[in-house]
Design an enzyme around this catalytic site. Structure first.
Site, PDB file in Angstrom:
ATOM      1  N   ASP A 193       0.817  -1.230   0.000  1.00 17.54           N
ATOM      2  CA  ASP A 193       0.000   0.000   0.000  1.00 17.54           C
ATOM      3  C   ASP A 193       0.843   1.270   0.000  1.00 17.54           C
ATOM      4  OD1 ASP A 193      -2.358  -1.516   0.024  1.00 17.54           O
ATOM      5  OD2 ASP A 193      -2.240  -1.717   2.213  1.00 17.54           O
ATOM      6  N   ARG A 194       2.010   1.185  -0.591  1.00 18.26           N
ATOM      7  CA  ARG A 194       2.914   2.333  -0.703  1.00 18.26           C
ATOM      8  C   ARG A 194       3.382   2.854   0.654  1.00 18.26           C
ATOM      9  NH1 ARG A 194       3.392   0.106  -5.007  1.00 18.26           N
ATOM     10  NH2 ARG A 194       3.145   1.145  -7.002  1.00 18.26           N
TER      11      ARG A 194
END
Ligand SMILES: Cc1cc2nc3c(=O)[nH]c(=O)nc-3n(C[C@H](O)[C@H](O)[C@H](O)COP(=O)(O)O)c2cc1C
Length: 215
Positions: A193-194
């Site tokens: 999710d970065r």
């Protein structure tokens, strides 16, 4: 629509172990060694290939790939032609950044600091360890200068092969190493999710400290 219009959909969600404060070595050179050894063991092609960024006196930036050939507490060493474009830029502005883009491992390391030439003795020791073809190649190339054709290079290579046929191939004065002396070293580990992990080490008064950066 351009044929590359699907680039926006190229996306990898990283599933690697997060990099935690507890697992970090307080010494970034030791942390570099750990990651470098892991990159080597992973089978990545040329894990010692790194992007070298330099800038001229007016701040115009350029970058290229070079090979890391040595590292220790003093810094990170690569070899090149002292007449090349990069050498010209380093003469004008003796600072550089190095980037190891280990994309397959979702890792990168960025190193920045001043650059200096290593001693002629150190350069000679490495030069003499290179295969004969590489030693001749160093003589042949007026790196970064315009040439009219590949045949010019091949003819020069043959000439030099004959010239040095009877003995050792000496190191050209115009060829040698540079050392990037790290002021900062950042380790980046891609996360899901970065939510990536970034740790920035900074050296002050010969002591390293580090902080976590937001991805
Ligand atoms: C994988 C790879 C490794 C390279 N290693 C070196 C190197 O160690 N030293 C070097 O001078 N050039 C190396 N090069 C070539 C440089 O990227 C660059 O073309 C050359 O040094 C001239 O750069 P300059 O005109 O900015 O000085 C390498 C290129 C690649 C793709």
């Amino acid at each position: 629509m351009s044929p590359d219009s699907d680039i926006h959909s190229l996306r990898v969600d990283y599933k690697h172990e997060p990099l935690t404060e507890d697992s970090l070595d307080p010494d970034p050179i030791a942390q570099f060694r750990l990651w470098f050894d892991e990159a080597r063991a992973s089978g990545l092609p040329e894990p010692n290939a790194m992007t070298l960024g330099t800038a001229d006196r007016s701040g115009r930036v350029s970058c290229r790939t070079v090979l890391l050939k040595a590292y220790d507490d003093r810094g990170f060493v690569f070899f090149t032609n002292y007449g090349s474009r990069k050498a010209q830029q380093i003469a004008e502005n003796p600072h550089a950044a190095l980037l190891f883009p280990w994309v397959a491992l979702a890792r990168q390391i960025e190193i920045a600091g001043p650059v200096e030439k290593i001693s002629a003795a150190e350069s000679l020791a490495y030069f003499m360890s290179r295969p004969i073809g590489s030693r001749l190649g160093a003589w042949v190339s007026d790196q970064s200068q315009i040439i009219s054709s590949r045949s010019v290079l091949l003819a020069k290579f043959e000439d030099l092969k004959n010239k040095f046929a009877d003995g050792e191939i000496p190191k050209p004065d115009f060829w040698g190493g540079y050392r990037v002396i790290p002021e900062t070293i950042e380790f980046w580990q891609g996360g899901g999710d970065r939510l990536h992990d970034r740790f920035l080490y900074t050296q002050k008064n010969r002591t390293w400290s580090h902080v976590r950066l937001s991805p």
